[in-house]
Design an enzyme around this catalytic site. Sequence first.
Site, mmCIF file in Angstrom:
data_model
loop_
_atom_site.group_PDB
_atom_site.id
_atom_site.type_symbol
_atom_site.label_atom_id
_atom_site.label_comp_id
_atom_site.label_asym_id
_atom_site.label_seq_id
_atom_site.Cartn_x
_atom_site.Cartn_y
_atom_site.Cartn_z
ATOM 1 N N GLU A 1 0.648 -1.064 0.056
ATOM 2 C CA GLU A 1 0.014 -0.172 0.286
ATOM 3 C C GLU A 1 0.727 1.222 0.044
ATOM 4 O O GLU A 1 0.588 2.162 -0.613
ATOM 5 C CB GLU A 1 -0.787 0.053 1.086
ATOM 6 C CG GLU A 1 -1.735 -1.190 1.165
ATOM 7 C CD GLU A 1 -2.984 -1.173 2.409
ATOM 8 O OE1 GLU A 1 -4.006 -1.594 2.211
ATOM 9 O OE2 GLU A 1 -2.259 -0.989 3.287
ATOM 10 N N GLU B 1 -3.536 -9.868 4.350
ATOM 11 C CA GLU B 1 -4.366 -9.497 5.445
ATOM 12 C C GLU B 1 -5.502 -10.420 5.623
ATOM 13 O O GLU B 1 -5.965 -10.723 7.019
ATOM 14 C CB GLU B 1 -4.831 -8.017 5.161
ATOM 15 C CG GLU B 1 -3.848 -6.986 5.788
ATOM 16 C CD GLU B 1 -2.993 -6.469 4.307
ATOM 17 O OE1 GLU B 1 -2.366 -5.531 4.426
ATOM 18 O OE2 GLU B 1 -2.983 -7.194 3.373
#
Length: 261
Positions: free
Chosen positions: A112, A132
């Site tokens: 990210e 995640e």
Amino acid sequence: MTDSPVKTRRDGAILEVTLDRPKANAIDLATSRIMGEVFRDFRDNPDLRVAIITGGGDKFFCPGWDLKAAADGDAVDGDYGVGGFGGLQELRDMNKPVIAAINGIACGGGLELALSADILIAADHASFALPEIRSGTVADAASVKLPKRIPYHIAMELLLTGRWFDAEEAHRWGLINEIVPAASLMTRAWEQARLLASGPPLVYAAIKEIVRDAEDAKFQDAMNRITQRQLRSVDVLYDSEDQLEGARAFAEKRDPVWQGK
């Protein structure tokens, strides 16, 4: 910042930022706050035009959130500092080019962070993932950004499975700009940074603001805001000395000298 987990090096108008937290360059709250201060200062310094973000060592760019720090009390919803996680992805009005030199593993929040840059250059051994899902949480920023960067069904597969993919696949989907041998990564990043640093900073600012503003706008609405000079960076550009300099240089058949004003 020699004793900091975030090292900086400046050469002219270029700032190199290295996330250096052995063993893996994971980001805890304190590191995120430092990164935010570094990128805020870069944004606000008129003498700096381009930033490079990379990781220390040759194995990890960044694996994202420091789970060991979380186990010791760092809250996942804690104070990440100005700019949000990693100091870059939520930093307002970042109107200067940022290059990510991905020197190894970029997963989770590290991917990210890389996606917050404008140009992504990866070493040939770099690898990527959004794992995640496997730890029962969400890659929130990637869930917003990834389906807008690569084909929707590919983005959803990566988000829903958390699988790993290599630099070749990342390049095939357009997630990164180019792949280079690991030994050439920083040389290539600096070549690109010098090219950008030689360009017109007010135009870069206008481009970045237009792109952000138009992301969810209809075409004509976006164009109206530009032509009516409702974007600050566009308004500054159209009244600038650099705008005149560009026209003069073209007419005089010479290279322009950009002043950023």
